[in-house]
Motif scaffolding. Structure first.
Motif, PDB file in Angstrom:
ATOM      1  N   LYS A 266       0.829  -1.211   0.000  1.00 34.14           N
ATOM      2  CA  LYS A 266       0.000   0.000   0.000  1.00 34.14           C
ATOM      3  C   LYS A 266       0.861   1.259   0.000  1.00 34.14           C
ATOM      4  O   LYS A 266       0.578   2.228  -0.714  1.00 34.14           O
ATOM      5  CB  LYS A 266      -0.930  -0.006   1.213  1.00 34.14           C
ATOM      6  CG  LYS A 266      -2.037  -1.048   1.141  1.00 34.14           C
ATOM      7  CD  LYS A 266      -2.892  -1.037   2.402  1.00 34.14           C
ATOM      8  CE  LYS A 266      -3.983  -2.107   2.328  1.00 34.14           C
ATOM      9  NZ  LYS A 266      -4.794  -2.164   3.587  1.00 34.14           N
ATOM     10  N   LEU A 267       1.916   1.250   0.795  1.00 33.02           N
ATOM     11  CA  LEU A 267       2.813   2.405   0.868  1.00 33.02           C
ATOM     12  C   LEU A 267       3.528   2.625  -0.461  1.00 33.02           C
ATOM     13  O   LEU A 267       3.714   3.766  -0.900  1.00 33.02           O
ATOM     14  CB  LEU A 267       3.837   2.211   1.993  1.00 33.02           C
ATOM     15  CG  LEU A 267       3.283   2.312   3.412  1.00 33.02           C
ATOM     16  CD1 LEU A 267       4.260   1.704   4.401  1.00 33.02           C
ATOM     17  CD2 LEU A 267       2.992   3.773   3.773  1.00 33.02           C
ATOM     18  N   THR A 268       3.896   1.535  -1.100  1.00 34.55           N
ATOM     19  CA  THR A 268       4.574   1.627  -2.392  1.00 34.55           C
ATOM     20  C   THR A 268       3.647   2.214  -3.446  1.00 34.55           C
ATOM     21  O   THR A 268       4.047   3.073  -4.247  1.00 34.55           O
ATOM     22  CB  THR A 268       5.076   0.235  -2.828  1.00 34.55           C
ATOM     23  OG1 THR A 268       5.988  -0.263  -1.832  1.00 34.55           O
ATOM     24  CG2 THR A 268       5.801   0.308  -4.164  1.00 34.55           C
ATOM     25  N   ASP A 269       2.400   1.769  -3.448  1.00 32.69           N
ATOM     26  CA  ASP A 269       1.423   2.334  -4.388  1.00 32.69           C
ATOM     27  C   ASP A 269       1.208   3.828  -4.133  1.00 32.69           C
ATOM     28  O   ASP A 269       1.109   4.627  -5.075  1.00 32.69           O
ATOM     29  CB  ASP A 269       0.088   1.593  -4.269  1.00 32.69           C
ATOM     30  CG  ASP A 269       0.138   0.193  -4.862  1.00 32.69           C
ATOM     31  OD1 ASP A 269       1.052  -0.081  -5.681  1.00 32.69           O
ATOM     32  OD2 ASP A 269      -0.730  -0.634  -4.504  1.00 32.69           O
ATOM     33  N   SER A 270       1.142   4.207  -2.866  1.00 34.10           N
ATOM     34  CA  SER A 270       0.957   5.621  -2.528  1.00 34.10           C
ATOM     35  C   SER A 270       2.157   6.447  -2.972  1.00 34.10           C
ATOM     36  O   SER A 270       2.004   7.585  -3.451  1.00 34.10           O
ATOM     37  CB  SER A 270       0.748   5.785  -1.018  1.00 34.10           C
ATOM     38  OG  SER A 270      -0.468   5.190  -0.611  1.00 34.10           O
ATOM     39  N   ALA A 271       3.350   5.890  -2.805  1.00 37.33           N
ATOM     40  CA  ALA A 271       4.564   6.588  -3.234  1.00 37.33           C
ATOM     41  C   ALA A 271       4.527   6.845  -4.737  1.00 37.33           C
ATOM     42  O   ALA A 271       4.812   7.953  -5.198  1.00 37.33           O
ATOM     43  CB  ALA A 271       5.798   5.770  -2.862  1.00 37.33           C
ATOM     44  N   LYS A 272       4.156   5.838  -5.488  1.00 38.81           N
ATOM     45  CA  LYS A 272       4.112   5.982  -6.952  1.00 38.81           C
ATOM     46  C   LYS A 272       3.029   6.972  -7.374  1.00 38.81           C
ATOM     47  O   LYS A 272       3.232   7.771  -8.291  1.00 38.81           O
ATOM     48  CB  LYS A 272       3.899   4.616  -7.602  1.00 38.81           C
ATOM     49  CG  LYS A 272       5.110   3.684  -7.449  1.00 38.81           C
ATOM     50  CD  LYS A 272       5.002   2.422  -8.284  1.00 38.81           C
ATOM     51  CE  LYS A 272       3.942   1.492  -7.794  1.00 38.81           C
ATOM     52  NZ  LYS A 272       3.940   0.211  -8.546  1.00 38.81           N
ATOM     53  N   ASP A 273       1.891   6.938  -6.690  1.00 37.63           N
ATOM     54  CA  ASP A 273       0.809   7.865  -7.012  1.00 37.63           C
ATOM     55  C   ASP A 273       1.237   9.316  -6.793  1.00 37.63           C
ATOM     56  O   ASP A 273       0.795  10.222  -7.525  1.00 37.63           O
ATOM     57  CB  ASP A 273      -0.427   7.570  -6.155  1.00 37.63           C
ATOM     58  CG  ASP A 273      -1.129   6.284  -6.558  1.00 37.63           C
ATOM     59  OD1 ASP A 273      -0.855   5.774  -7.671  1.00 37.63           O
ATOM     60  OD2 ASP A 273      -1.925   5.766  -5.746  1.00 37.63           O
ATOM     61  N   SER A 274       2.071   9.555  -5.802  1.00 32.86           N
ATOM     62  CA  SER A 274       2.487  10.923  -5.491  1.00 32.86           C
ATOM     63  C   SER A 274       3.349  11.540  -6.583  1.00 32.86           C
ATOM     64  O   SER A 274       3.543  12.759  -6.617  1.00 32.86           O
ATOM     65  CB  SER A 274       3.256  10.953  -4.160  1.00 32.86           C
ATOM     66  OG  SER A 274       4.518  10.333  -4.292  1.00 32.86           O
TER      67      SER A 274
END
Length: 297
Positions: A266-274
């Motif tokens: 989840k954190l990795t997906d959020s990082a990429k979305d940013s």
């Protein structure tokens, strides 16, 4: 034939060039204190991912930075990271005898020399940053301010203190996130933000870089906690189960391995979305987030 990882290869190429320039910054001016210079070089050049300087360079170039204008800060962040590892390994801290598969600095050179090598690296860091070839003094001062803040009391040092305070206590999720955001995440955040600042990026992109850093920083620490439980000493290059041996609470002890893996995703997906503000040019940094999420050392 084994598939290669493009971002891993890119980091390796970068690291080779970076380490050559970094080593050249450390020479003995007097044979009487050559031992501390050798201790600095020993720890700096033991290996490592070179993640923090790579992040500075990546965001610097992503935001339009040219030439070698970010090198001084790349070298500085690695010096600060290395000094923190030397001091972490000391008997008064984590008392670890191995680092990256070789004897820790204090085992190789003695405690007093290791302590001074850490001090020397911290001091050298700001000398290197001060000499960086930035477009303006204002840009350099802003980057220096970020570096000193996030490496200091309200950053990495604060995280180390809270970490020590909770060695004999059970830390809840809020405390663990605080420790991670400071002890591990602060220098990662400094790297991403400084890269943008050096390229005179707009505030929108600096904010996006900070958000990316906060997510990969937390994910990075959770992966470290997982590996401390599941990997081997040969693979990690340092003792395993050290957190458990030091009675430290970790994300794994709080949530278990499977939930931790889900959190990392989840954190990795959020990082990429940013990174959406950067458009298609941020593909390398998205690959880097995936690589850190799935690393095995």
């Amino acid at each position: 034939m084994l598939k290669t990882n493009p971002i891993k290869e890119k980091i390796a190429v970068y690291a080779g060039s970076f380490e050559e320039k970094l080593e050249a910054e450390f020479t003995s001016l007097n044979k009487e204190y050559a031992s501390v210079v050798e201790a600095c070089k020993y720890s700096l050049l033991l290996g490592g991912k070179r993640l923090r300087p790579f992040l500075i360079r990546s965001f610097y170039e992503l935001c339009g930075g040219k030439d070698d204008g970010s090198f001084g800060f790349e070298a500085a962040i690695e010096c600060i990271h290395t000094y923190s590892l030397i001091h972490d390994d000391l008997p008064c801290m984590d008392n670890d005898v191995m680092r990256r598969g070789k004897p820790s600095c204090h085992i190789r050179f003695g405690e007093s020399t290791a302590l001074l090598a850490g001090d020397a690296l911290l001091t050298k860091a700001f000398s290197l940053a001060a000499k960086a070839n930035t477009e303006s003094a204002e840009t350099k001062l802003r980057a220096l301010s970020v570096l000193s803040d996030l490496a200091g009391i309200d950053g990495m040092i604060g995280g180390q203190i809270v970490d020590l305070l909770y060695e004999e206590k059970v830390a809840n999720e809020e405390v663990l996130k605080l420790i991670c955001s400071l002890k591990t995440g602060a220098l990662i955040k400094a790297s991403c933000v400084i890269g943008c600042i050096l390229a005179n990026a707009p505030e929108e992109k600096i904010s996006a870089a900070a958000n990316y850093a906060e997510n990969i920083g937390l994910a990075f620490q959770i992966v470290d906690d997982i590996l401390d439980e599941t990997s081997t000493e040969d693979k990690l290059g340092k003792p395993i189960h050290s957190d458990k041996d030091n009675n430290k609470s970790t994300f794994v002890s709080l949530f278990g391995i499977e939930k931790c893996k889900s959190l990392v995703d989840k954190l990795t997906d959020s990082a990429k979305d940013s990174l959406s503000v950067f458009g298609d040019k941020a593909e390398d940094l998205k690959q880097l987030a995936d690589y850190l999420c799935n690393r095995d050392y």
